[in-house]
Scaffold this active site. Structure first.
Site, short mmCIF file in Angstrom:
data_model
loop_
_atom_site.label_atom_id
_atom_site.label_comp_id
_atom_site.label_asym_id
_atom_site.label_seq_id
_atom_site.Cartn_x
_atom_site.Cartn_y
_atom_site.Cartn_z
CB SER A 1 -20.00 11.73 44.51
OG SER A 1 -21.11 10.86 44.34
CG LEU A 2 -21.08 16.65 47.69
CD1 LEU A 2 -20.66 18.11 47.81
CD2 LEU A 2 -21.82 16.21 48.94
CD GLU B 1 -17.12 23.74 53.36
OE1 GLU B 1 -15.92 23.44 53.49
OE2 GLU B 1 -18.06 22.95 53.57
CE LYS C 1 -18.33 20.11 43.12
NZ LYS C 1 -17.24 19.85 42.16
CG ASP D 1 -12.25 22.02 38.75
OD1 ASP D 1 -12.64 20.85 38.95
OD2 ASP D 1 -12.17 22.53 37.62
CE1 TYR E 1 -14.36 16.78 51.84
CE2 TYR E 1 -13.05 17.84 50.14
CZ TYR E 1 -13.69 16.73 50.64
OH TYR E 1 -13.64 15.53 49.94
CE LYS F 1 -19.95 21.29 39.15
NZ LYS F 1 -19.88 19.98 38.48
CB CYS G 1 -29.27 -1.04 15.09
SG CYS G 1 -27.67 -1.06 15.96
CB CYS H 1 -26.83 -5.25 14.54
SG CYS H 1 -28.25 -4.66 15.48
CB CYS I 1 -30.19 -1.55 19.05
SG CYS I 1 -29.84 -3.17 18.34
CB CYS J 1 -26.45 -5.05 18.94
SG CYS J 1 -25.77 -3.53 18.24
#
Length: 667
Positions: A84-85, A113, A115, A117, A222, A311, A405, A408, A423, A428
């Protein structure tokens, strides 16, 4: 009786014409004949093949859609990982990426390039013919979806050259196809897809290829898997041009940029224009063009250092914050979650959004009842940007984080250098339940049929208290659960049993050790080989591993020092869960091998070995296999079409072996 030679010649002519017309229509988006003419030629070919089945070839244009429904998808191990990038979100991030690149590699040229989707895919060809297509999966192992990918007409079944190659790209659903699909689903009373990405992924994971064929998917390729130098290529831009020549569909909007200023200008040019495209994009991919510079920069545990993804800013909408709920994660972090009046954001309906921590709630002055601005971070995760204080009417309530918490009642603490409340009670119930959900997840132990609701039932019924208890469940116990019949219970027990055979890295990731992701789990498993060896590792031994830092090392040592952890691990071992790494290890390299202590580089295409097999063979001789040629390289093993690496080795006077020499050495 029809003349056989004439028939064979006509079939070849039809193949050529249909492939040319299909390439013009589906790849170049430039039709050269009317649909009626294409359809008539296709029908002629279908008729010929029906009368003469012996003329049907695997790469015939008629063979895109298989008739059989698949029983399931088999696994595919990628020859080289599909990483992944990393992401960047603004100009400052982009320039920082550029500074890091230039610090290690000097001045570089970039390729930008769009991206896409969609869903990352790998296409393998042997002697120019399409043989296998797979999903990215976890980056190391994907799923074989060849039959579904054959239905995509933008994917060539035969290349223009008889090469053996792996091409990587993105399968996607055009906007028009997406709208049409959802209209049909609404008419049929079915749930609509949230966005084109989900629709594309769902289409390619259909077991019936006829369904995938109706979805009108397309692709943009790509890159090339493995080394581009094997095909005489020195740069990413050259690889894209080569893919074009082979008949693949690449994105024509790419641009080669001489510096980061041109990169930023390219990004800005697409901020608004992306809405005009016929497909969805969610950003811009930035890559160093030169392959040799890419090798110099290398990789982190998760992504290449020579590429990143910008992005686009997320779409923002306004809605009302109805309430704030608390959730306890598997590491004990207590996270406030905003309950929102449902609103559409970037193609999906959002009713919940993470508020991260109490400090953020105070800093943004977020109150229950506020009108708030919501967006999706990276177009994926809903978040609250701000509250609209000027729209308050006085009925809004300030929110204060609890001191105990919610699961718990243990006291919540702030750990050093953390903003989250945590916690620290290892028993828990919320943490234990979340840890089991992670343990059984696809990228961990991959126990199919154990979703969140089933895990919750197992805890509520007192059938399990931790992940190790899963391995003592019986079909009878499971059949007592809601919506769990005899067959489902049997399948689940079988899935739990199969998971015992997983390699150590799956178990390590499933244990949920803080800061240990999939890649780090793989590295640790490969280095230490067994769970027992890793349990005894010191921080010094861990940080001596190049990819492991102090934070991961400290977390690993602390985890295995915990008595409750030891008890769970003992139960897992007693249940027969595998605690050994199944792959090749660095420590297995012999100290007295023929190439002991030697640094070796592989380049070009080998006939008898895959790249991974050749690497394993060299390591069996004691070699350290690296990716780039330098003065420190002792040997280069060169196959056919070796490119710049072979040339550099010859310039430096480095010894070169051909494949025959390698075979002789290992016999």
């Amino acid at each position: 009786m029809e003349d056989q030679l004439q028939l064979e010649q006509r079939v070849k002519e039809l193949h050529q014409l249909l492939n040319e017309y299909g390439h013009a229509y589906y790849v170049l988006d430039k039709p050269v004949v009317p649909d009626s003419e294409y359809d008539a030629l296709m029908q002629e070919l279908i008729d010929l093949e029906e009368r003469h089945p012996d003329l049907i070839m695997p790469d015939s244009p008629t063979q895109r859609i298989g008739g059989a429904v698949l029983p399931g998808f088999s696994k595919v191990v990628h020859d080289t990982p599909m990483l992944s990038l990393s992401n960047v979100f603004n100009e400052e991030d982009i320039r920082e990426f550029d500074r890091r690149v230039r610090a290690d590699a000097g001045d570089v040229t970039y390729v930008c390039e769009l991206k896409i989707d969609g869903l990352a895919i790998s296409l393998k060809y042997e002697n120019g013919r399409f043989k296998q297509g797979s999903t990215r999966g976890d980056g190391t192992v994907g799923e074989d979806i060849t039959t579904n990918l054959r239905t995509i007409r933008a994917i060539p079944l035969k290349l223009t050259e008889d090469v053996t190659i792996e091409a990587r790209g993105e399968a996607y659903m055009p906007k028009k196809s997406f709208m049409t699909l959802n209209e049909h689903r609404e008419e049929e009373g079915l749930d609509v897809f949230a966005n084109p990405r989900n629709a594309a992924a769902g289409s390619l994971r259909q077991l019936d290829p006829k369904i995938a064929a109706k979805r009108n998917l397309s692709v943009f390729m790509y890159g090339i898997g493995g080394e581009g130098a094997a095909y005489g290529l020195d740069a990413h831009s050259e690889a894209l041009d080569y893919l074009d020549r082979l008949g693949f569909r690449t994105n024509p909007e790419r641009r080669r940029c001489k510096d980061i200023d041109e990169v930023i200008a390219y990004i800005e040019s697409w901020q608004d224009r992306r809405q005009d495209l016929s497909y969805e994009i969610d950003g811009i991919v930035i890559k160093v063009d030169s392959f040799s510079r890419q090798e110099d920069l290398g990789f982190t545990a998760k992504s290449p250092r020579w590429a990143t993804a910008y992005k686009f800013p997320a779409e923002e909408v306004v809605t009302t914050l109805l309430d704030i709920e608390l959730t306890v994660g598997r590491t004990g972090a207590v996270t406030p979650t905003a309950i929102l009046e449902p609103v559409r954001v970037a193609g999906t309906t959002v009713a919940r959004a993470s508020l991260h921590n109490g400090d953020l709630i105070r800093e943004k002055d977020i109150r229950i009842g506020d009108r708030v601005v919501v967006r999706k971070a990276g177009d994926i995760i809903p978040e609250i940007v701000m509250s609209l204080a000027d729209q308050r009417d006085g009925d809004e309530e300030e929110y204060r984080m609890p001191t105990e918490c919610p699961a718990c009642d243990s006291e919540l603490v702030h750990l050093e250098d953390e903003v989250a409340l945590r916690c620290v009670n290892p028993q828990c119930p919320a943490q234990l339940q979340e840890s089991v959900i992670h343990f059984v997840s696809r990228n961990a132990m991959n126990i199919e049929g154990l979703g969140e609701k089933v895990v919750a039932q197992l805890f509520n019924e007192g059938l399990i208290k931790d992940a190790a208890d899963l391995y003592s469940l019986t079909e009878g116990q499971l059949m007592e659960l809601e919506r769990m019949g005899e067959k489902s219970a049997s399948n689940l027990v079988s899935a739990i049993t199969r998971s015992k055979e997983n390699s150590l890295e799956k178990l390590l990731f499933g244990l949920g050790i803080r800061h240990v992701g999939q890649k780090a789990a793989q590295i640790l498993a490969r280095e230490f080989g067994t769970l027992d060896a890793l349990k005894e590792a010191t921080e010094e031994q861990l940080t001596a591993i190049h990819e492991i830092g102090e934070k991961v090392a400290d977390s690993v040592v602390s985890y295995f020092d915990n008595e409750d952890v030891q008890k769970v691990l003992d139960k897992l071992t007693a249940a027969g869960v595998n605690t050994v790494y199944n792959g090749p290890r660095r420590q297995d390299i012999p100290e007295d091998g023929l190439l002991a202590g030697k640094t070796v580089v592989l380049t070009g295409k080998l006939e008898q070995f895959s790249r991974s097999e050749a690497k394993a063979a060299l390591e069996s001789l004691g070699a350290k296999v690296t990716g780039s040629v330098s003065k420190k390289t002792d040997l280069v093993v060169a196959g056919d079409d070796a490119g710049s690496k072979l040339q550099k080795a010859e310039e430096l006077g480095i010894e070169v072996w051909d494949e025959a020499a390698l075979i002789e050495a290992i016999q």
